[in-house]
Design an enzyme around this catalytic site. Structure first.
Site, PDB file in Angstrom:
ATOM      1  N   ASP A  39       0.853  -1.209   0.000  1.00  0.00           N
ATOM      2  CA  ASP A  39       0.000   0.000   0.000  1.00  0.00           C
ATOM      3  C   ASP A  39       0.879   1.246   0.000  1.00  0.00           C
ATOM      4  OD1 ASP A  39      -3.298   0.286   0.839  1.00  0.00           O
ATOM      5  OD2 ASP A  39      -2.062   2.097   0.688  1.00  0.00           O
ATOM      6  N   VAL A  75       1.831   1.096  -7.417  1.00  0.00           N
ATOM      7  CA  VAL A  75       1.567   0.218  -8.559  1.00  0.00           C
ATOM      8  C   VAL A  75       1.715   0.969  -9.889  1.00  0.00           C
ATOM      9  CG1 VAL A  75      -0.035  -1.276  -7.298  1.00  0.00           C
ATOM     10  CG2 VAL A  75      -0.946   0.691  -8.554  1.00  0.00           C
ATOM     11  N   SER A 153     -15.286  -2.570 -11.763  1.00  0.00           N
ATOM     12  CA  SER A 153     -16.305  -1.830 -11.017  1.00  0.00           C
ATOM     13  C   SER A 153     -17.573  -1.752 -11.846  1.00  0.00           C
ATOM     14  CB  SER A 153     -15.803  -0.408 -10.737  1.00  0.00           C
ATOM     15  OG  SER A 153     -16.877   0.395 -10.281  1.00  0.00           O
ATOM     16  N   TYR A 166     -12.439   6.671 -14.314  1.00  0.00           N
ATOM     17  CA  TYR A 166     -12.520   5.430 -13.527  1.00  0.00           C
ATOM     18  C   TYR A 166     -13.209   4.313 -14.330  1.00  0.00           C
ATOM     19  CZ  TYR A 166     -13.697   2.700  -9.299  1.00  0.00           C
ATOM     20  OH  TYR A 166     -13.841   1.720  -8.344  1.00  0.00           O
ATOM     21  N   GLY A 167     -14.320   4.664 -14.977  1.00  0.00           N
ATOM     22  CA  GLY A 167     -15.051   3.668 -15.771  1.00  0.00           C
ATOM     23  C   GLY A 167     -14.199   3.123 -16.912  1.00  0.00           C
ATOM     24  N   LYS A 170     -11.540   0.842 -15.397  1.00  0.00           N
ATOM     25  CA  LYS A 170     -12.096  -0.407 -14.864  1.00  0.00           C
ATOM     26  C   LYS A 170     -12.528  -1.356 -15.974  1.00  0.00           C
ATOM     27  CE  LYS A 170     -11.610  -0.039 -10.443  1.00  0.00           C
ATOM     28  NZ  LYS A 170     -10.486  -0.794  -9.838  1.00  0.00           N
ATOM     29  N   ALA A 198     -18.587  -2.449  -1.512  1.00  0.00           N
ATOM     30  CA  ALA A 198     -18.272  -2.456  -0.084  1.00  0.00           C
ATOM     31  C   ALA A 198     -18.173  -1.040   0.449  1.00  0.00           C
ATOM     32  CB  ALA A 198     -16.960  -3.192   0.159  1.00  0.00           C
ATOM     33  N   ARG A 201     -13.336   3.746   2.398  1.00  0.00           N
ATOM     34  CA  ARG A 201     -13.149   5.201   2.312  1.00  0.00           C
ATOM     35  C   ARG A 201     -13.449   5.717   0.909  1.00  0.00           C
ATOM     36  NH1 ARG A 201      -6.788   6.884   2.024  1.00  0.00           N
ATOM     37  NH2 ARG A 201      -6.374   5.760   0.105  1.00  0.00           N
TER      38      ARG A 201
HETATM   39  P1  NAI Z   1      -9.629   1.979  -0.309  1.00  0.00           P
HETATM   40  O1  NAI Z   1      -9.311   3.405  -0.584  1.00  0.00           O
HETATM   41  O2  NAI Z   1      -9.963   1.601   1.081  1.00  0.00           O
HETATM   42  O3  NAI Z   1      -8.441   1.044  -0.795  1.00  0.00           O
HETATM   43  C1  NAI Z   1      -7.593   1.350  -1.869  1.00  0.00           C
HETATM   44  C2  NAI Z   1      -6.162   1.264  -1.381  1.00  0.00           C
HETATM   45  O4  NAI Z   1      -5.279   1.413  -2.492  1.00  0.00           O
HETATM   46  C3  NAI Z   1      -5.820   2.352  -0.369  1.00  0.00           C
HETATM   47  O5  NAI Z   1      -5.368   1.790   0.833  1.00  0.00           O
HETATM   48  C4  NAI Z   1      -4.741   3.169  -1.080  1.00  0.00           C
HETATM   49  O6  NAI Z   1      -3.745   3.691  -0.210  1.00  0.00           O
HETATM   50  C5  NAI Z   1      -4.166   2.158  -2.043  1.00  0.00           C
HETATM   51  N1  NAI Z   1      -3.505   2.787  -3.190  1.00  0.00           N
HETATM   52  C6  NAI Z   1      -3.935   3.862  -3.912  1.00  0.00           C
HETATM   53  N2  NAI Z   1      -3.070   4.157  -4.887  1.00  0.00           N
HETATM   54  C7  NAI Z   1      -2.062   3.250  -4.791  1.00  0.00           C
HETATM   55  C8  NAI Z   1      -0.877   3.035  -5.545  1.00  0.00           C
HETATM   56  N3  NAI Z   1      -0.555   3.816  -6.575  1.00  0.00           N
HETATM   57  N4  NAI Z   1      -0.072   2.000  -5.200  1.00  0.00           N
HETATM   58  C9  NAI Z   1      -0.385   1.204  -4.143  1.00  0.00           C
HETATM   59  N5  NAI Z   1      -1.490   1.386  -3.378  1.00  0.00           N
HETATM   60  C10 NAI Z   1      -2.325   2.393  -3.713  1.00  0.00           C
HETATM   61  O7  NAI Z   1     -10.839   1.604  -1.285  1.00  0.00           O
HETATM   62  P2  NAI Z   1     -11.537   0.201  -1.632  1.00  0.00           P
HETATM   63  O8  NAI Z   1     -12.961   0.484  -1.817  1.00  0.00           O
HETATM   64  O9  NAI Z   1     -11.108  -0.859  -0.690  1.00  0.00           O
HETATM   65  O10 NAI Z   1     -10.945  -0.091  -3.090  1.00  0.00           O
HETATM   66  C11 NAI Z   1     -10.268  -1.262  -3.468  1.00  0.00           C
HETATM   67  C12 NAI Z   1     -10.483  -1.488  -4.959  1.00  0.00           C
HETATM   68  O11 NAI Z   1     -11.848  -1.847  -5.193  1.00  0.00           O
HETATM   69  C13 NAI Z   1     -10.207  -0.279  -5.836  1.00  0.00           C
HETATM   70  O12 NAI Z   1      -9.595  -0.693  -7.035  1.00  0.00           O
HETATM   71  C14 NAI Z   1     -11.595   0.258  -6.114  1.00  0.00           C
HETATM   72  O13 NAI Z   1     -11.639   1.016  -7.292  1.00  0.00           O
HETATM   73  C15 NAI Z   1     -12.355  -1.040  -6.232  1.00  0.00           C
HETATM   74  N6  NAI Z   1     -13.797  -0.913  -6.087  1.00  0.00           N
HETATM   75  C16 NAI Z   1     -14.359  -0.687  -4.874  1.00  0.00           C
HETATM   76  C17 NAI Z   1     -15.724  -0.625  -4.740  1.00  0.00           C
HETATM   77  C18 NAI Z   1     -16.376  -0.468  -3.427  1.00  0.00           C
HETATM   78  O14 NAI Z   1     -17.620  -0.569  -3.383  1.00  0.00           O
HETATM   79  N7  NAI Z   1     -15.628  -0.226  -2.351  1.00  0.00           N
HETATM   80  C19 NAI Z   1     -16.612  -0.732  -5.914  1.00  0.00           C
HETATM   81  C20 NAI Z   1     -15.927  -1.033  -7.130  1.00  0.00           C
HETATM   82  C21 NAI Z   1     -14.577  -1.108  -7.197  1.00  0.00           C
END
Ligand code: NAI
Length: 301
Positions: A39, A75, A153, A166-167, A170, A198, A201
């Site tokens: 992360d 990443v 997504s 984003y779309g 994804k 889910a 944040r």
């Molecule tokens: P989150 O913000 O809690 O988790 C994303 C994590 O990725 C964060 O901890 C952030 O520090 C890390 N991150 C961001 N840029 C980074 C980089 N360049 N290198 C390494 N780490 C990095 O959000 P969430 O919801 O857990 O998201 C996880 C994935 O699920 C994402 O790809 C999000 O787009 C996708 N997603 C989530 C949905 C939801 O309902 N929560 C719906 C659809 C997709």
């Protein structure tokens, strides 16, 4: 049926310092996997960096007897993405599982969106998934085993206002995984995509607080962890998971019509038969572009 276990398996989870990635890391480690908790630790819109979130997840895993190591690289560049995968090889000698999960949001309507915000989101989601997959694939191909789960997504699969960046990223990931699926098939490397829902944040910006509490990342994790298991033998699939709901989404093509190419085809002929062209009834999925093109060539008049 015996419990799904991951003893001897090494997993890299990007963006595992919080939200969904953290839930995946805890569940996989709890079932015996050695986990690289990656992360960058920036803000939800991709500013800054902080080693604390990844380290905290590692501490939590270790406190319950699991094995994990933190990694704080981004990443979104090829050099740093390679270091994420290399961390698994350096610490644990291999990589069996990659979950491409890291993500940010920079929502704005099409005309208001700065080009930089479009590019940044593409860099993290789509390019980040490509870089990590490319780096991991080399090891997976060598060992004839790999499970890659990437994160799409509903905003990409179905569309959402204010998320063109984003779309696009994804849905690009779906296309990327469809192709990795073809290249990985003969090496036992399976590439699939999850569409999660889910309260995290990221979604706290759009979901009411009571919904955020209801749809916990812990409900998504069992699906994703199953997709990372030896037992899971599918590739090129999209599964949705969230709030206790699990399903499969797919590209489906209708049976269409075949017009006589020798007789000349006009826009008016298309207009007249649009109902039959449009219908998805009796539609089918194709396993590859060759599959689809082969079908057309076999039927064309
Ligand atoms: P989150 O913000 O809690 O988790 C994303 C994590 O990725 C964060 O901890 C952030 O520090 C890390 N991150 C961001 N840029 C980074 C980089 N360049 N290198 C390494 N780490 C990095 O959000 P969430 O919801 O857990 O998201 C996880 C994935 O699920 C994402 O790809 C999000 O787009 C996708 N997603 C989530 C949905 C939801 O309902 N929560 C719906 C659809 C997709």
């Amino acid at each position: 049926m015996s419990e799904l276990r991951f003893d001897g398996r090494v997993a890299v989870i990007t963006g595992a310092g919080g939200g969904l990635g953290k839930a995946y890391a805890l569940l996989l480690a709890g079932r015996g996997a050695k986990v690289v908790v990656n992360d960058l630790g920036g803000t939800f819109d991709g500013e800054g960096a902080d080693s604390t979130p990844a380290q905290k997840v590692v501490d939590q895993i270790k406190s319950t007897g699991g094995e994990a190591v933190a990694n704080y690289e981004s990443v979104s560049e090829w050099d740093s993405a390679q270091k994420i995968i290399q961390a698994a090889v350096d610490h644990y000698g291999q990589i069996d599982i990659l979950i491409n999960n890291a993500g940010i949001l920079r929502d704005k309507s099409l005309l208001k969106m700065e080009i930089a915000d479009y590019l940044k989101v593409i860099e993290v989601h789509l390019n980040g998934t490509y870089y990590c997959t490319k780096a991991a694939f080399a090891h997976m191909r060598e060992q004839n085993y790999g499970r890659i789960v990437s994160t799409a997504s509903a905003a990409g699969v179905y569309g959402n206002f204010g998320q063109t960046n984003y779309g696009a990223a994804k849905m690009g990931i779906v296309g990327l995984m469809n192709c990795v699926c073809q290249e990985g098939a003969r090496y036992g490397v399976l590439a699939n995509t999850v569409v999660p829902t889910a309260g995290t944040r990221l979604t706290a910006t759009v979901m009411p607080p009571d919904v955020v509490d209801k749809v916990k990342p812990e409900y998504v994790a069992p699906m994703v962890v199953y997709m990372c298991s030896e037992q899971f033998q599918e590739s090129g699939k999209i599964y949705t998971a969230g709030g206790g709901y699990y399903s499969r989404a797919a590209m489906v093509e209708g049976p269409g019509i075949f017009l006589d190419t020798g007789a000349g085809i006009t826009p008016d002929m298309i207009a007249r038969q649009i109902e039959q062209i449009r219908t998805l009834e009796d539609g089918r999925e194709y396993s590859s572009a060759m599959d689809q093109t082969g079908y057309v060539l076999s039927k064309m008049i």
